[in-house]
Design a protein around this motif. Structure first.
Motif, mmCIF file in Angstrom:
data_model
loop_
_atom_site.group_PDB
_atom_site.id
_atom_site.type_symbol
_atom_site.label_atom_id
_atom_site.label_comp_id
_atom_site.label_asym_id
_atom_site.label_seq_id
_atom_site.Cartn_x
_atom_site.Cartn_y
_atom_site.Cartn_z
ATOM 1 N N LYS A 177 -2.115 -15.776 3.437
ATOM 2 C CA LYS A 177 -0.946 -15.740 2.560
ATOM 3 C C LYS A 177 -0.101 -14.474 2.700
ATOM 4 O O LYS A 177 0.995 -14.402 2.151
ATOM 5 C CB LYS A 177 -1.391 -15.879 1.099
ATOM 6 N N ARG A 178 -0.605 -13.466 3.428
ATOM 7 C CA ARG A 178 0.093 -12.192 3.383
ATOM 8 C C ARG A 178 -0.096 -11.413 4.689
ATOM 9 O O ARG A 178 -1.152 -11.465 5.306
ATOM 10 C CB ARG A 178 -0.454 -11.359 2.221
ATOM 11 N N THR A 179 0.942 -10.696 5.069
ATOM 12 C CA THR A 179 0.854 -9.726 6.162
ATOM 13 C C THR A 179 1.111 -8.348 5.578
ATOM 14 O O THR A 179 2.082 -8.153 4.837
ATOM 15 C CB THR A 179 1.877 -10.035 7.263
ATOM 16 N N PHE A 180 0.234 -7.408 5.900
ATOM 17 C CA PHE A 180 0.373 -6.048 5.386
ATOM 18 C C PHE A 180 0.530 -5.072 6.535
ATOM 19 O O PHE A 180 -0.208 -5.121 7.518
ATOM 20 C CB PHE A 180 -0.846 -5.644 4.549
ATOM 21 N N SER A 181 1.510 -4.182 6.422
ATOM 22 C CA SER A 181 1.746 -3.132 7.404
ATOM 23 C C SER A 181 1.933 -1.813 6.663
ATOM 24 O O SER A 181 2.759 -1.732 5.747
ATOM 25 C CB SER A 181 2.993 -3.450 8.232
ATOM 26 N N VAL A 182 1.166 -0.802 7.038
ATOM 27 C CA VAL A 182 1.307 0.517 6.401
ATOM 28 C C VAL A 182 2.738 1.016 6.534
ATOM 29 O O VAL A 182 3.317 1.550 5.583
ATOM 30 C CB VAL A 182 0.312 1.526 7.018
ATOM 31 N N ALA A 183 3.324 0.840 7.716
ATOM 32 C CA ALA A 183 4.673 1.354 7.957
ATOM 33 C C ALA A 183 5.690 0.773 6.971
ATOM 34 O O ALA A 183 6.591 1.474 6.501
ATOM 35 C CB ALA A 183 5.097 1.052 9.390
ATOM 36 N N LYS A 184 5.528 -0.515 6.634
ATOM 37 C CA LYS A 184 6.520 -1.192 5.789
ATOM 38 C C LYS A 184 6.091 -1.324 4.327
ATOM 39 O O LYS A 184 6.932 -1.364 3.438
ATOM 40 C CB LYS A 184 6.814 -2.584 6.350
ATOM 41 N N ASP A 185 4.788 -1.401 4.087
ATOM 42 C CA ASP A 185 4.319 -1.852 2.779
ATOM 43 C C ASP A 185 3.527 -0.816 1.976
ATOM 44 O O ASP A 185 3.081 -1.122 0.869
ATOM 45 C CB ASP A 185 3.450 -3.105 2.958
ATOM 46 N N TYR A 186 3.333 0.389 2.500
ATOM 47 C CA TYR A 186 2.489 1.339 1.766
ATOM 48 C C TYR A 186 3.117 1.752 0.438
ATOM 49 O O TYR A 186 2.421 1.926 -0.571
ATOM 50 C CB TYR A 186 2.182 2.580 2.602
ATOM 51 N N VAL A 187 4.432 1.901 0.397
ATOM 52 C CA VAL A 187 5.097 2.281 -0.852
ATOM 53 C C VAL A 187 4.842 1.234 -1.927
ATOM 54 O O VAL A 187 4.505 1.554 -3.080
ATOM 55 C CB VAL A 187 6.612 2.493 -0.632
ATOM 56 N N SER A 188 4.969 -0.038 -1.565
ATOM 57 C CA SER A 188 4.720 -1.122 -2.516
ATOM 58 C C SER A 188 3.271 -1.116 -2.985
ATOM 59 O O SER A 188 2.986 -1.308 -4.179
ATOM 60 C CB SER A 188 5.064 -2.465 -1.860
ATOM 61 N N LEU A 189 2.344 -0.896 -2.048
ATOM 62 C CA LEU A 189 0.921 -0.822 -2.389
ATOM 63 C C LEU A 189 0.666 0.311 -3.378
ATOM 64 O O LEU A 189 -0.049 0.147 -4.377
ATOM 65 C CB LEU A 189 0.105 -0.609 -1.117
ATOM 66 N N LEU A 190 1.245 1.463 -3.113
ATOM 67 C CA LEU A 190 1.039 2.621 -3.967
ATOM 68 C C LEU A 190 1.630 2.404 -5.362
ATOM 69 O O LEU A 190 1.042 2.811 -6.377
ATOM 70 C CB LEU A 190 1.650 3.857 -3.305
ATOM 71 N N LYS A 191 2.769 1.717 -5.439
ATOM 72 C CA LYS A 191 3.368 1.418 -6.748
ATOM 73 C C LYS A 191 2.425 0.539 -7.579
ATOM 74 O O LYS A 191 2.287 0.736 -8.800
ATOM 75 C CB LYS A 191 4.722 0.736 -6.562
ATOM 76 N N ASP A 192 1.773 -0.417 -6.936
ATOM 77 C CA ASP A 192 0.797 -1.242 -7.645
ATOM 78 C C ASP A 192 -0.369 -0.396 -8.148
ATOM 79 O O ASP A 192 -0.888 -0.622 -9.251
ATOM 80 C CB ASP A 192 0.272 -2.346 -6.726
ATOM 81 N N ALA A 193 -0.801 0.564 -7.339
ATOM 82 C CA ALA A 193 -1.909 1.433 -7.746
ATOM 83 C C ALA A 193 -1.511 2.342 -8.905
ATOM 84 O O ALA A 193 -2.304 2.574 -9.831
ATOM 85 C CB ALA A 193 -2.370 2.263 -6.555
ATOM 86 N N ILE A 194 -0.295 2.867 -8.846
ATOM 87 C CA ILE A 194 0.184 3.742 -9.918
ATOM 88 C C ILE A 194 0.140 3.025 -11.258
ATOM 89 O O ILE A 194 -0.234 3.599 -12.292
ATOM 90 C CB ILE A 194 1.621 4.226 -9.605
ATOM 91 N N ALA A 195 0.484 1.739 -11.251
ATOM 92 C CA ALA A 195 0.565 0.956 -12.489
ATOM 93 C C ALA A 195 -0.778 0.856 -13.207
ATOM 94 O O ALA A 195 -0.812 0.694 -14.442
ATOM 95 C CB ALA A 195 1.111 -0.430 -12.192
ATOM 96 N N ILE A 196 -1.891 0.941 -12.475
ATOM 97 C CA ILE A 196 -3.198 0.782 -13.121
ATOM 98 C C ILE A 196 -4.025 2.072 -13.079
ATOM 99 O O ILE A 196 -5.236 2.046 -13.300
ATOM 100 C CB ILE A 196 -3.989 -0.393 -12.503
#
Length: 397
Positions: free
Chosen positions: A307-326
């Motif tokens: 269901k998903r493709t993850f790339s550090v170059a493109k998606d790390y900011v989004s990943l980190l925002k999810d982590a910040i929220a919790i």
């Protein structure tokens, strides 16, 4: 000897010891035919620059091994390089608390495309191109001549796309009964050198794990994302964490994480081990108002699920925002990546962007890069790939 002509604008780069042969520097790329061929690099005036080998690895075409025109690339050369690397790790070999570490780290120890790891009397060679694989017997001979080992295993990472070639990885010696139990900072881990591309433990995170145990775990709730076999969770538990949650999409992460808890006589039933997509877990945590004192983010550089493709170059900011929220206020996020496409400064910029977009305040606490056994080449910055930043989420207002 095959001569490879280098464009004049890149000549000084190689003359001064730059180790990585790349396409843009080569005048006639078509002359490179057989991987493993010893090549002399010369400028467009036929002046000698260096000697190396041809081997396709990701975007590379081989490695420079010496700038000495009189030095031969043979068994003696391999022995000399591995001997020097072993001497640099003498303190590791004498350690009573750590029995797994990197012995030879590619171009950092003088031979790009090759790494050698030590796991409690077993050696694991990893070859990153068919070119360097042509030197396999020389490497095996050097290890046998210079060390006392029970057996040697190998990983071949030069299939299409640099993928692992699934095969029997045993090379020589006495086959191990896996898993074998190694020690890292006095903590036990079960590893397997003949079960797929990885062994069960990423050796380059040793110092980060120890710091979590010593300074960040006591009394805390810990979320370990992309947890693999749960090494960070084990360290956090040994450091007094109140509870850990390990999340990884791979089905085998569950039994492997249980195994790592068990070899340390820890009760895994007091902790959560979830086999699920990390992003789905973030959604679950928000929905159920779960927050953590410590969140560990160590994703692969690239991953693809159904269901998903993850790339550090493109998606790390989004990943980190999810982590910040919790992450709780005054909590800590351990942001890590082994992506070589940007340096530590660029990584910190991505972290800053994530906090800016979530309107949260933060403080950089400390930074880690590769430990000393992961020696890197000073002129090849990409080889210093590991970036780990401890970030405190501050109280707003």
């Amino acid at each position: 000897m095959t001569q490879v002509k280098i464009k004049n604008k890149f000549a000084n780069k190689f003359r001064n010891g730059y180790p990585h042969l790349f396409k843009e520097a080569i005048v006639d790329i078509d002359q490179l035919q057989e991987e493993g061929t010893i090549i002399d690099l010369v400028d467009q005036h036929d002046q000698f620059l260096g000697r190396g080998y041809y081997g396709r690895e990701n975007k590379g075409y081989g490695w420079l091994l010496t700038n000495d025109k009189d030095e031969k690339i043979n068994q003696s050369f391999i022995i000399q390089k591995i001997s020097a690397a072993l001497a640099r790790r003498s303190n590791f070999f004498s350690s009573q608390v750590t029995t797994a570490f990197r012995v030879f780290n590619g171009e950092g120890d003088g031979i790009g495309g090759l790494t050698i790891d030590y796991y409690a009397d077993y050696f694991l060679m990893t070859f990153y191109s068919d070119g360097i694989y042509q030197f396999k017997e020389m490497v095996v001979n050097a290890i046998q001549q210079l060390t006392v080992c029970k057996a040697i295993y190998e990983k071949k990472r030069f299939d299409a796309g640099g993928k692992y070639i699934d095969d029997d990885d045993f090379v020589t010696g006495e086959r191990a009964n896996f898993p074998i139990i190694i020690k890292e900072n006095g903590i036990h881990f079960a590893v397997d050198l003949n079960d797929g591309p990885m062994t069960g433990l990423f050796l380059d995170q040793r110092e980060v794990r120890q710091r979590i145990l010593e300074q960040y775990a006591a009394g805390k709730t810990v979320l370990n994302t992309f947890s693999y076999t749960g090494a960070f969770s084990v360290y956090a538990t040994m450091g007094g964490a109140e509870k850990t949650v390990s999340v990884d999409l791979a089905n085998r992460s569950l039994p492997k994480t249980i195994e790592q808890f068990q070899v340390n006589d820890l009760d895994y039933t007091k902790h959560e081990i979830r086999t699920m997509d990390v992003f789905n877990y973030f959604n679950y945590a928000v929905k159920n108002q779960l927050t953590f004192d410590l969140v560990i983010l160590d994703p692969p550089s690239f991953a693809r699920s159904k269901k998903r493709t993850f790339s550090v170059a493109k998606d790390y900011v989004s990943l980190l925002k999810d982590a910040i929220a919790i992450t709780k206020e005054q909590g800590v996020i351990v942001a890590s990546t082994n992506f070589s496409g940007f340096n530590i400064e660029k990584f910190k910029e991505k972290i800053a962007k994530a906090f800016r977009e979530t309107d949260e305040q933060y403080q950089f606490v400390e930074t880690f890069q590769l430990p000393e056994d992961f020696r890197y080449h000073p002129q090849f910055k990409e080889s210093n790939y590991l970036k780990v930043v401890f970030i405190k989420k501050l109280t707003n207002g």
